[in-house]
Design an enzyme around this catalytic site. Sequence first.
Site, PDB file in Angstrom:
ATOM      1  N   GLU B  51       0.871  -1.173   0.000  1.00 56.73           N
ATOM      2  CA  GLU B  51       0.000   0.000   0.000  1.00 56.73           C
ATOM      3  C   GLU B  51       0.900   1.212   0.000  1.00 56.73           C
ATOM      4  OE1 GLU B  51      -2.759   0.753   3.156  1.00 56.73           O
ATOM      5  OE2 GLU B  51      -3.763  -1.139   2.772  1.00 56.73           O
ATOM      6  N   ASP B  62      -6.248   9.475   9.516  1.00 55.80           N
ATOM      7  CA  ASP B  62      -4.951   8.957   9.948  1.00 55.80           C
ATOM      8  C   ASP B  62      -4.500   9.506  11.293  1.00 55.80           C
ATOM      9  OD1 ASP B  62      -3.914   7.123   7.901  1.00 55.80           O
ATOM     10  OD2 ASP B  62      -4.229   8.837   6.572  1.00 55.80           O
ATOM     11  N   TYR B 177     -11.239  -4.262   2.741  1.00 56.65           N
ATOM     12  CA  TYR B 177     -10.371  -3.758   3.800  1.00 56.65           C
ATOM     13  C   TYR B 177     -11.215  -3.622   5.057  1.00 56.65           C
ATOM     14  CZ  TYR B 177      -6.554  -0.902   5.808  1.00 56.65           C
ATOM     15  OH  TYR B 177      -5.522  -0.419   6.571  1.00 56.65           O
TER      16      TYR B 177
END
Lengths: 403, 282
Positions: B51, B62, B177
């Site tokens: 990734e 994040d 995911y």
Amino acid sequence: MTNVNTFRAGPDERGHFGPYGGRYVAETLMPLILEVEQAYNAAKADPAFRAEMDHYLAHYVGRPSPLYFAERLTDHLGGAKVYFKRDELNHTGAHKINNCLGQVMLARRMGKKRIIAETGAGQHGVATATIAALFGMSCSVYMGATDIERQKPNVFRMRLLGAEVVPVTSGAGTLKDAMNDALRAWVARVDDTFYCIGTVAGPHPYPAMVRDFQSVIGDEVRQQMQAAEGRLPDTLVACIGGGSNAMGLFYPFLDDPSVAMTAVEAAGHGIETGQHAASLTGGRLGVLHGNATYLLQDADGQIQEAHSISAGLDYPGIGPEHSWLHDMKRVTYVSATDAEALEAFQLCAKLEGILPALEPSHALAQVRKMAPGLPKDHLLVMNMCGRGDKDVFTVAGALGMDI
Amino acid sequence: MSQGRIARRFAALAREGRAGLVTFVTAGDPDASTGAAILARLPAAGADIIELGMPFSDPMADGPAVQAAGLRALAAGQTMIKTLALVRDFRSTEQDTPIVLMGYYNPVLQYGPERFCVDAAAAGVDGLIIVDLPPEEAEPLAVPAAAQGIDLIRLVAPTTPDARMPKVVNGASGFIYAVSITGVTGTASAAQEAVAELVARIRRHTDLPVAVGFGINTPAQAAVTAVVADAVVVGSAIVRQVERAVAGEGPAAADAVAGFVAELAAGVRSADRPAPLRAAAS
């Protein structure tokens, strides 16, 4: 009956105003946002929710705020009849509380125990902390470390109100970073937390919900102007960062074709310097903080820092409904510089005995430009959306005075 | 239509009877040449899928480690064009390891979704993860991605209710995911039972492989996760190796990353998996 010519039908069911708005959030938040939308739709349809809100607006916030004919300013400018919508007289000194009351009431209805909010100058943070205290809920306000230094009185106010002020050091430590961290904090505590967004931006339903809560401003103006002059106003003027006070004033009049509207972005040191906060004038379509809208950004799509002397306008985006109204040409978007806002601030203090916040000082700068050229029976309403006490140190500094 | 690299890799993993290791690094972190050196070392160190983060000024999903990595890369002048060039250079010597670009929608939107998919496919990109592009908004990117044979990877979170699951996984390709925690990358770690439950929930709705990420920081955690997942994603913990190297602590960035990835790979390969987990996807 559906009116195909209405400007008031948006957003669509997915939160879009034309190509703007929407819901651009991580999957973790998506179910929550859908839940907020459902809860808001239910609250909107519940007369008891409306009644309770009206009660607090009248007895706690102090609404309706006056519609005041600014006679000396009108004489000075020599043209249009200038009225101020006095939202700076609300409890906590700005229009922000209209929205905080609605959102915190919704959070309580959803069974949430904790409110989080982002704040730049601290006005939305103070208003959120105030309503959280009123309802006995815990409150954390995310504020850029840079802004905490610049706005110490508001930081202390929030703490007095029982809120936790969380310094944000990510990015440049300003409003957009505070919003990033508030979203991160929300993702981390989805079960008990409600995110109270301070402007008409963010993922759907926030832009529409905040607009609805702020529309009390325009609804009152409609009635008050009818009482004062027996007709609708001709022109509405408001400043615009994210755009909640402007949306609140404009929305009830969008389908009245005789009512012109002008919104004033912050031109900072001047659009040509690149040091400004004028997303519509100097930005282009992008996606940030959950919605598609005009954004200040570089060629590679990195978001740029905004600049304005007014911390409340210092945001690189704008509410998606404004982007749409801009493209539809229903509202005229202009800008005023730091220097023009400072002049308007001083003029208003001397002529009207009102210290406007630096945010509506931008709107006033536009009134100074346009009022002299309008006929004397032209009714112009400017939203005085905040009071300037919070800005006296900034103004003193800009004028080179030591206080 | 021939299988893409992602499908081939998961088919190979199924044959080997083990979970894969997905390693995240940010493109151009801490600078272009070091970033390229790090990327080149990943396959040999044990990364099964790479990734590659596309740096963004406002990475709202994040945590601190990946935020800092993005800022380092941007400060060193990383752009989307350079990120695609990095993939092209990598592909000139490495044809097998899938590369999935991960990031936020705005830089892709500014590049132009169609042109981006064409250029990304030409560079050798196999998949895209756009964190802030839920299925409801994905069409402008999903259509050109599919046309170029690029998998648009969908994310499922612990908060995703069963009723919403079909909306997320229908039409998905590549892999799913699974976001193991409610939080940002690289912070808390999920309880193993919760991860197993989430993976099982996803498997009721799709036959695609399931990669689990967010909050996996150590080889031991990777090993535990590899028991239930088809692949384990590690990001922040790898990026922290770069951070340490930049701070002058420990070995050079590429060595530090390669060493740590080897430990993670050993962890994933040591997982004690009930065989067979499920029918191979192929």
